[in-house]
Design a protein around this motif. Structure first.
Motif, mmCIF file in Angstrom:
data_model
loop_
_atom_site.group_PDB
_atom_site.id
_atom_site.type_symbol
_atom_site.label_atom_id
_atom_site.label_comp_id
_atom_site.label_asym_id
_atom_site.label_seq_id
_atom_site.Cartn_x
_atom_site.Cartn_y
_atom_site.Cartn_z
ATOM 1 N N ILE A 170 2.655 -62.986 84.901
ATOM 2 C CA ILE A 170 1.742 -62.069 84.215
ATOM 3 C C ILE A 170 0.352 -62.285 84.810
ATOM 4 C CG2 ILE A 170 0.629 -61.517 82.007
ATOM 5 C CD1 ILE A 170 3.247 -62.737 80.708
ATOM 6 N N VAL A 171 -0.314 -61.210 85.204
ATOM 7 C CA VAL A 171 -1.662 -61.314 85.783
ATOM 8 C C VAL A 171 -2.646 -60.629 84.838
ATOM 9 C CG1 VAL A 171 -3.136 -60.861 87.753
ATOM 10 C CG2 VAL A 171 -0.687 -61.258 88.109
ATOM 11 N N VAL A 172 -3.566 -61.428 84.282
ATOM 12 C CA VAL A 172 -4.600 -60.880 83.392
ATOM 13 C C VAL A 172 -5.889 -60.749 84.194
ATOM 14 C CG1 VAL A 172 -5.878 -61.158 81.243
ATOM 15 C CG2 VAL A 172 -3.516 -62.009 81.413
ATOM 16 N N PHE A 173 -6.334 -59.516 84.404
ATOM 17 C CA PHE A 173 -7.541 -59.287 85.201
ATOM 18 C C PHE A 173 -8.786 -59.530 84.347
ATOM 19 C CE2 PHE A 173 -4.568 -57.749 88.145
ATOM 20 C CZ PHE A 173 -5.184 -57.743 89.383
ATOM 21 N N PRO B 267 -15.369 -59.882 74.094
ATOM 22 C CA PRO B 267 -14.321 -59.255 73.279
ATOM 23 C C PRO B 267 -13.289 -58.490 74.102
ATOM 24 C CG PRO B 267 -16.445 -58.980 72.214
ATOM 25 C CD PRO B 267 -16.719 -59.595 73.552
ATOM 26 N N VAL B 268 -13.732 -57.777 75.141
ATOM 27 C CA VAL B 268 -12.788 -57.042 75.989
ATOM 28 C C VAL B 268 -11.864 -58.011 76.721
ATOM 29 C CG1 VAL B 268 -12.610 -55.639 78.085
ATOM 30 C CG2 VAL B 268 -14.221 -54.986 76.283
ATOM 31 N N TYR B 269 -12.430 -59.058 77.309
ATOM 32 C CA TYR B 269 -11.617 -60.026 78.038
ATOM 33 C C TYR B 269 -10.674 -60.761 77.086
ATOM 34 C CZ TYR B 269 -10.634 -63.482 81.718
ATOM 35 O OH TYR B 269 -10.032 -64.277 82.663
ATOM 36 N N ARG B 270 -11.163 -61.125 75.918
ATOM 37 C CA ARG B 270 -10.313 -61.824 74.948
ATOM 38 C C ARG B 270 -9.119 -60.952 74.541
ATOM 39 N NH1 ARG B 270 -13.990 -63.135 71.702
ATOM 40 N NH2 ARG B 270 -13.736 -61.491 70.141
ATOM 41 N N ALA B 271 -9.354 -59.659 74.386
ATOM 42 C CA ALA B 271 -8.248 -58.762 74.038
ATOM 43 C C ALA B 271 -7.220 -58.688 75.162
ATOM 44 C CB ALA B 271 -8.789 -57.373 73.713
ATOM 45 N N ARG B 272 -7.682 -58.679 76.417
ATOM 46 C CA ARG B 272 -6.742 -58.704 77.544
ATOM 47 C C ARG B 272 -5.938 -60.006 77.538
ATOM 48 N NH1 ARG B 272 -10.322 -56.659 82.798
ATOM 49 N NH2 ARG B 272 -11.143 -54.733 81.857
ATOM 50 N N LEU B 273 -6.629 -61.121 77.333
ATOM 51 C CA LEU B 273 -5.959 -62.423 77.321
ATOM 52 C C LEU B 273 -4.955 -62.516 76.183
ATOM 53 C CD1 LEU B 273 -9.140 -64.554 78.085
ATOM 54 C CD2 LEU B 273 -7.152 -64.341 79.595
ATOM 55 N N ASP B 274 -5.314 -61.996 75.023
ATOM 56 C CA ASP B 274 -4.386 -62.015 73.892
ATOM 57 C C ASP B 274 -3.133 -61.188 74.194
ATOM 58 O OD1 ASP B 274 -6.014 -63.659 72.387
ATOM 59 O OD2 ASP B 274 -6.979 -62.005 71.305
ATOM 60 N N HIS B 275 -3.321 -60.070 74.888
ATOM 61 C CA HIS B 275 -2.165 -59.243 75.260
ATOM 62 C C HIS B 275 -1.284 -59.993 76.256
ATOM 63 C CE1 HIS B 275 0.261 -55.762 75.492
ATOM 64 N NE2 HIS B 275 -0.196 -55.297 76.645
ATOM 65 N N GLY B 276 -1.910 -60.683 77.221
ATOM 66 C CA GLY B 276 -1.142 -61.500 78.152
ATOM 67 C C GLY B 276 -0.399 -62.618 77.437
ATOM 68 N N VAL C 85 -2.134 -56.918 83.503
ATOM 69 C CA VAL C 85 -2.783 -56.656 82.215
ATOM 70 C C VAL C 85 -4.255 -56.346 82.466
ATOM 71 C CG1 VAL C 85 -3.385 -57.590 79.955
ATOM 72 C CG2 VAL C 85 -1.205 -58.220 81.023
ATOM 73 N N SER C 86 -4.701 -55.204 81.971
ATOM 74 C CA SER C 86 -6.111 -54.845 82.006
ATOM 75 C C SER C 86 -6.311 -53.681 81.044
ATOM 76 C CB SER C 86 -6.565 -54.490 83.426
ATOM 77 O OG SER C 86 -7.977 -54.350 83.464
ATOM 78 N N ASP C 87 -7.441 -52.984 81.164
ATOM 79 C CA ASP C 87 -7.688 -51.834 80.301
ATOM 80 C C ASP C 87 -6.883 -50.621 80.757
ATOM 81 O OD1 ASP C 87 -9.356 -53.498 78.976
ATOM 82 O OD2 ASP C 87 -11.181 -52.329 79.260
ATOM 83 N N ALA C 88 -6.744 -49.674 79.868
ATOM 84 C CA ALA C 88 -5.811 -48.563 80.063
ATOM 85 C C ALA C 88 -6.051 -47.795 81.358
ATOM 86 C CB ALA C 88 -5.889 -47.606 78.868
#
Length: 229
Positions: free
Chosen positions: A58-61, A72-81, A156-159
């Motif tokens: 899994i790659v979280v950008f 907050p944006v990065y934390r949401a990406r990390l939580d999804h990862g 994983v990143s924004d839509a």
């Protein structure tokens, strides 16, 4: 009969065929409209995708971090990862991003530490900490994956960001599944349009063959040390 001396000579045709520069301009504008129309629709479709199968990693950008804490944006990406890791979608997570203006922390390192605190084992985490933009991070991630015998990832990143990420990683020979961050599409329609056009412009300007240094080798197993690449 006397000739009509008041008759004016016939006007020259103003046909587009007599104005090649105008034809060229119209062709360029038409090609750009076609590119952005097709690319925009593909960006929107990619924003609705979800990973259909397991991958090697899994790659979280990365996104902004503030003095060692993810935005907050990065934390949401990390939580999804993290959720994808917990579901068993991949045995390793790579976090990406350089230090930008922060001399003490990098996005990749902050993301790795956040996921470590959430409970992902250290041996399952890798931090890519040198990439200064999406293209550089994608190239470095591909190198990390090749070094470790990995061929597929879940990005994983924004839509509206994931379509460009897939294009960059596929150029490097990586098989890519997309996992857009939930609730990451802008709500106002004009913001959605602006975001899609921005991503289309970035994709239009992507340069091929980005060269980066090969990161430090890890073991060939999918369990890898948490390192800074």
């Amino acid at each position: 009969m006397a000739e009509d001396t008041n008759s004016s000579p016939p006007r020259k045709s103003l046909s587009l065929w007599r104005r090649p520069w105008l034809l060229l301009l119209l062709a360029v504008v038409g090609a750009l409209c076609l590119f952005f129309g097709i690319t925009g629709s593909r960006i929107v479709r990619a924003a609705a995708e979800a990973p259909a199968k397991r991958a090697d990693v899994i790659v979280v950008f990365g996104a902004a971090e503030y003095a060692g804490r993810p935005s907050p944006v990065y934390r949401a990406r990390l939580d999804h990862g993290y959720e994808l890791f917990q579901k068993g979608m991949a045995p390793v997570v790579i976090t990406t991003g350089g230090s930008a203006q922060d001399p003490d922390f990098s996005e990749g390192g902050v993301g790795r530490d956040y996921l470590l605190r959430r409970g992902i084992p250290e041996l399952a985490l890798i931090a890519e900490t040198q990439g200064s933009d999406t293209a550089q991070s994608a190239a470095r991630v591909a190198n990390i994956m090749r070094t470790n015998g990995m061929g597929s990832c879940i990005a994983v990143s924004d839509a509206y960001h994931v379509f460009r990420i897939r294009a960059l990683l596929e150029k490097e020979g990586v098989q890519v599944e997309l996992a857009p961050r939930p609730e990451s599409r802008p709500h106002p329609l004009w913001e959605r349009f602006a975001a899609v056009m921005r991503e289309g412009s970035e994709l239009f300007g992507v340069e091929g063959g980005i060269a980066v240094n090969e990161p430090s080798a890890l073991s060939n197993q999918h369990s890898a040390k948490a390192i800074e690449c």
